[in-house]
Design a protein around this motif. Structure first.
Motif, PDB file in Angstrom:
ATOM      1  N   VAL A 135       0.904  -1.188   0.240  1.00 30.00           N
ATOM      2  CA  VAL A 135      -0.148  -0.199  -0.189  1.00 30.00           C
ATOM      3  C   VAL A 135       0.732   1.227   0.101  1.00 30.00           C
ATOM      4  O   VAL A 135       0.598   2.134  -0.716  1.00 30.00           O
ATOM      5  N   MET A 136       1.704   1.134   0.847  1.00 27.83           N
ATOM      6  CA  MET A 136       2.453   2.446   0.822  1.00 27.83           C
ATOM      7  C   MET A 136       3.542   2.711  -0.311  1.00 27.83           C
ATOM      8  O   MET A 136       3.699   3.855  -0.880  1.00 27.83           O
ATOM      9  N   ALA A 137       3.969   1.446  -0.901  1.00 22.53           N
ATOM     10  CA  ALA A 137       4.788   1.666  -2.081  1.00 22.53           C
ATOM     11  C   ALA A 137       4.170   2.199  -3.067  1.00 22.53           C
ATOM     12  O   ALA A 137       4.496   3.046  -3.932  1.00 22.53           O
ATOM     13  N   ILE A 138       2.922   1.680  -3.256  1.00 15.83           N
ATOM     14  CA  ILE A 138       2.127   2.162  -4.292  1.00 15.83           C
ATOM     15  C   ILE A 138       1.582   3.492  -4.304  1.00 15.83           C
ATOM     16  O   ILE A 138       1.644   4.379  -5.466  1.00 15.83           O
ATOM     17  N   ARG A 139       1.307   4.028  -3.072  1.00 21.38           N
ATOM     18  CA  ARG A 139       0.671   5.219  -2.839  1.00 21.38           C
ATOM     19  C   ARG A 139       1.933   6.263  -3.171  1.00 21.38           C
ATOM     20  O   ARG A 139       1.538   7.207  -3.674  1.00 21.38           O
ATOM     21  N   TYR A 140       3.119   6.025  -2.894  1.00 27.72           N
ATOM     22  CA  TYR A 140       3.952   6.918  -2.970  1.00 27.72           C
ATOM     23  C   TYR A 140       5.036   6.900  -4.228  1.00 27.72           C
ATOM     24  O   TYR A 140       5.443   7.744  -4.692  1.00 27.72           O
ATOM     25  N   LEU A 141       4.983   5.540  -4.541  1.00 22.40           N
ATOM     26  CA  LEU A 141       6.033   5.496  -5.910  1.00 22.40           C
ATOM     27  C   LEU A 141       5.198   5.139  -7.112  1.00 22.40           C
ATOM     28  O   LEU A 141       5.859   5.024  -8.346  1.00 22.40           O
ATOM     29  N   GLY A 142       3.800   4.736  -7.120  1.00 22.98           N
ATOM     30  CA  GLY A 142       3.340   4.372  -8.298  1.00 22.98           C
ATOM     31  C   GLY A 142       3.074   2.733  -8.294  1.00 22.98           C
ATOM     32  O   GLY A 142       3.514   1.983  -7.269  1.00 22.98           O
ATOM     33  N   GLU A 143       2.509   2.207  -9.151  1.00 21.42           N
ATOM     34  CA  GLU A 143       2.114   0.783  -9.294  1.00 21.42           C
ATOM     35  C   GLU A 143       3.201  -0.247  -9.575  1.00 21.42           C
ATOM     36  O   GLU A 143       3.133  -1.371  -9.139  1.00 21.42           O
ATOM     37  N   THR A 144       4.049   0.430 -10.358  1.00 23.03           N
ATOM     38  CA  THR A 144       5.331  -0.400 -10.376  1.00 23.03           C
ATOM     39  C   THR A 144       6.510   0.412 -10.221  1.00 23.03           C
ATOM     40  O   THR A 144       6.902   1.281 -10.682  1.00 23.03           O
ATOM     41  N   LEU A 145       7.256  -0.234  -9.140  1.00 27.26           N
ATOM     42  CA  LEU A 145       8.562   0.453  -8.703  1.00 27.26           C
ATOM     43  C   LEU A 145       9.789  -0.094  -9.702  1.00 27.26           C
ATOM     44  O   LEU A 145       9.694  -1.121 -10.337  1.00 27.26           O
ATOM     45  N   ASP A 146      10.867   0.745  -9.595  1.00 28.40           N
ATOM     46  CA  ASP A 146      11.829   0.283 -10.239  1.00 28.40           C
ATOM     47  C   ASP A 146      12.555  -0.541  -9.570  1.00 28.40           C
ATOM     48  O   ASP A 146      12.940  -1.726 -10.056  1.00 28.40           O
ATOM     49  N   ILE A 147      12.926  -0.325  -8.173  1.00 23.25           N
ATOM     50  CA  ILE A 147      13.743  -1.240  -7.280  1.00 23.25           C
ATOM     51  C   ILE A 147      12.925  -1.625  -6.015  1.00 23.25           C
ATOM     52  O   ILE A 147      12.177  -0.581  -5.501  1.00 23.25           O
ATOM     53  N   ALA A 199       7.367  -4.828  -9.420  1.00 26.29           N
ATOM     54  CA  ALA A 199       8.830  -4.117  -9.124  1.00 26.29           C
ATOM     55  C   ALA A 199       9.293  -4.848 -10.288  1.00 26.29           C
ATOM     56  O   ALA A 199       9.310  -6.015 -10.479  1.00 26.29           O
ATOM     57  N   ARG A 200      10.438  -4.062 -10.800  1.00 21.10           N
ATOM     58  CA  ARG A 200      11.059  -4.555 -11.921  1.00 21.10           C
ATOM     59  C   ARG A 200      12.501  -5.175 -11.546  1.00 21.10           C
ATOM     60  O   ARG A 200      12.740  -6.234 -12.274  1.00 21.10           O
ATOM     61  N   TYR A 201      12.962  -4.728 -10.451  1.00 20.95           N
ATOM     62  CA  TYR A 201      14.340  -5.276 -10.077  1.00 20.95           C
ATOM     63  C   TYR A 201      14.115  -5.318  -8.522  1.00 20.95           C
ATOM     64  O   TYR A 201      13.883  -4.809  -7.968  1.00 20.95           O
ATOM     65  N   TRP A 202      14.285  -6.569  -8.396  1.00 21.51           N
ATOM     66  CA  TRP A 202      14.242  -7.224  -6.759  1.00 21.51           C
ATOM     67  C   TRP A 202      15.560  -7.337  -6.399  1.00 21.51           C
ATOM     68  O   TRP A 202      16.353  -8.448  -6.933  1.00 21.51           O
ATOM     69  N   ILE A 203      16.216  -6.705  -5.432  1.00 17.83           N
ATOM     70  CA  ILE A 203      17.448  -6.860  -4.986  1.00 17.83           C
ATOM     71  C   ILE A 203      17.589  -7.190  -3.530  1.00 17.83           C
ATOM     72  O   ILE A 203      16.986  -6.577  -2.646  1.00 17.83           O
ATOM     73  N   HIS A 204      18.234  -8.351  -3.315  1.00 15.22           N
ATOM     74  CA  HIS A 204      18.275  -8.961  -2.001  1.00 15.22           C
ATOM     75  C   HIS A 204      19.658  -8.937  -1.367  1.00 15.22           C
ATOM     76  O   HIS A 204      20.537  -9.244  -2.074  1.00 15.22           O
ATOM     77  N   SER A 205      19.684  -8.318  -0.063  1.00 16.56           N
ATOM     78  CA  SER A 205      21.247  -8.676   0.283  1.00 16.56           C
ATOM     79  C   SER A 205      21.384  -9.765   1.271  1.00 16.56           C
ATOM     80  O   SER A 205      20.458  -9.954   1.977  1.00 16.56           O
ATOM     81  N   GLU A 206      22.480 -10.402   1.403  1.00 19.88           N
ATOM     82  CA  GLU A 206      22.558 -11.650   2.352  1.00 19.88           C
ATOM     83  C   GLU A 206      22.725 -11.359   3.625  1.00 19.88           C
ATOM     84  O   GLU A 206      22.861 -10.370   4.143  1.00 19.88           O
TER      85      GLU A 206
END
Length: 466
Positions: free
Chosen positions: A212-224, A252-259
RNA sequence: GGCGCGGUAGCCAAGUGGUAAGGCCAAGGUCUGCAAAACCUUUAUUCGUCGGUUCAAUUCCGACCCGCGCCUCCA
């Protein structure tokens, strides 16, 4: 070579291109403020910071949102136990968290967002999901029905086709139709805080806040969208299920995860006694920059084994970098521009950049810096390092520090003013001139006691604060 | 069991189909009145194991062993 990242979704390193020009819309999963954050948390947050800084260095404008989860089971449990309101309870840890971030020089995102300030929006989203037939209720709680989302498992690369709906795996206190289903909205339990909303009284489940918060502030598709690897499943998988159901667009287009960060080769746990908050580590006398360097120096896709030996090593590495900076600032170089060195600097900078472009390969980037420092030191020793080389070298070092940010000491114990130090140094010079080395050494030791380190060079005395 | 990450010198760690970056530590040395800083030399004939492909593999393929994580909350 363009900037590229390993994308968990495709399991490949991909060239990075934001949707729109040079704006990067990025959402990162922040802390749950139920306790002090530990160094494992900060490993991830430090990675976010490097990511931010490098994106900006590469000319992108950032729109970065990070959430603060301030309603959740553990928070409620602890707040109740301490007879505190939710807000009173979380305020303490939120404040502590922000202080720790500052100590580690983590840039604030463009927006911090709190779950409790978006309850109505979450309720509205859940309502919409219900209307779309993605939910069902059970004992007053609302669940997302995974069976309505065929792509479930694409991010974590789990194949759920073999799992039967209704094949009850032991599920906590709530009744779910399918083990994969997750709570969107939890019915209030005795004495627990709740919100009155159009979908009934209760509180949000964990996953819905990020969508909800991601879409609200960044739009329906995130870059990262980034987070720790432990969030891939189920958290991010659930976020995708909700968000895509809600919008019909990729989340989201790029899912980046840290170990993970390990301690002495094992996961941190309180029972093993290897559980450290940032405060614990700093209390042992380490500078925040040493911690930052250590966390930043291991590539994010590799597990980082935290040891105090490693932290000590990080501290020494930072010293080496600072010594070089000091030398660059204080030493007098002959006029001119040594072309060989000019080329060498350009090469080092190129390697530095290309390394970071390559999925933020910090190890290689640091190697470029250290190799350069050695060559530059050699040139300085030989008198081949000239004035104009200095300007370029400083620019490179500044660039390095815009990303790694470890050169500036954060503990400024100004027990002695610069003038006091200079006066002592002058007195020592007199003693040296008279070959009274005992007195000269006494002054040097005295200064050392106050955290001032002297270095005699051919250009005179160079000093620094420890 | 499924999914994922990894196993490179005492420690941390990069990397490539052509013969091993970098940091820390250690030893010796240069410089220095002594230090500090800096530099030099030494420290993996070898990259978990065993096979295979190849003129050549740490790098590709296969099998196996080990470590860690996720699979219920978790950075």
């Amino acid at each position: 070579m363009p900037l590229r990242f390993y994308n968990t979704l495709s399991q490949q390193v991909e060239e990075f291109r934001p949707q729109e020009d040079n704006i990067v819309r990025m959402y990162t999963c922040g802390p749950t403020v139920y306790d002090y954050a530990h160094i494992g948390n900060f490993r991830t947050f430090t990675f976010f910071d490097l990511l931010r800084r490098w994106l900006r260095e590469r000319g992108y404008r950032l729109d970065h949102v990070m959430n603060i989860t301030d309603v959740e089971d553990k928070i409620i449990r602890n707040a109740l136990a301490q007879h505190k309101s939710l807000t009173d309870y979380t305020a303490t840890f939120e404040k502590a968290f922000l202080e720790d971030c500052k100590a580690l020089r983590l840039e604030p995102p463009e927006r911090w967002v709190r779950a409790t300030e978006h309850i109505n929006e979450m309720a509205a989203a859940i309502q919409k999901l219900s209307e779309q037939g993605h939910t069902y209720s059970s004992e007053g709680s609302l669940y997302f029905r995974i069976a309505t989302f065929p792509d479930y498992g694409k991010l974590s690369h789990n194949d759920f086709s073999g799992i039967r709906a209704g094949a009850r795996v032991d599920v906590d206190t709530y009744d779910k139709a399918d083990a994969r289903d997750f709570a969107l909205w939890k019915a209030p339990k005795d004495g627990e805080p709740f919100w009155d909303t159009p979908i009934g009284p209760g509180r949000p489940g964990w996953h819905i806040e990020c969508s909800v918060m991601a879409i609200r502030y960044l739009g329906e598709t995130l870059d990262i969208h980034a987070g720790g690897v432990d969030l891939i499943f189920p958290h991010h998988e659930n976020e995708i299920a909700q968000s895509v159901s809600l919008t019909g667009k990729p989340f989201a287009r790029y899912w980046i995860h840290s170990e993970f960060l390990l301690v002495d080769g094992q996961k941190m746990s309180k029972s093993l006694g290897n559980y450290y908050t940032l405060r614990d580590v700093l209390a042992r006398g380490f500078a925040p920059e040493a911690v930052r360097y250590l966390l930043a120096s291991v590539p994010h896709r590799k597990q980082l084994n935290f040891t105090f030996e490693g932290l000590k090593s990080a501290e020494t590495s930072v010293d080496r970098l600072r010594n070089f900076k000091l030398r660059l600032e204080k030493e007098k170089f002959p006029p001119g521009n040594n072309p060989k060195l000019a080329i060498r600097t350009a090469e080092a900078e190129t390697k530095f950049s290309e390394s970071l472009d390559d999925d933020l390969n910090v190890a290689e980037a640091l190697a470029a810096v250290f190799e350069y420092i050695r060559d530059a030191n050699v040139a300085m020793d030989a008198g081949d390092f000239q004035e104009e080389n200095g300007a370029v070298a400083r620019a490179f070092l500044n660039r390095f520090d815009r990303i790694f940010d470890v050169l500036r000491p954060s503990t400024q114990r100004e027990s002695l003013s610069d003038a006091d130090v200079e006066a002592k140094i002058a007195a020592r010079a007199q003693a040296k001139k008279a070959r009274n080395f005992a007195e000269a050494d006494r002054v040097r030791d005295e200064l050392l006691q106050q955290g001032i380190i002297l270095e005699d060079t051919k250009d005179g005395v160079r000093w620094k604060r420890k």
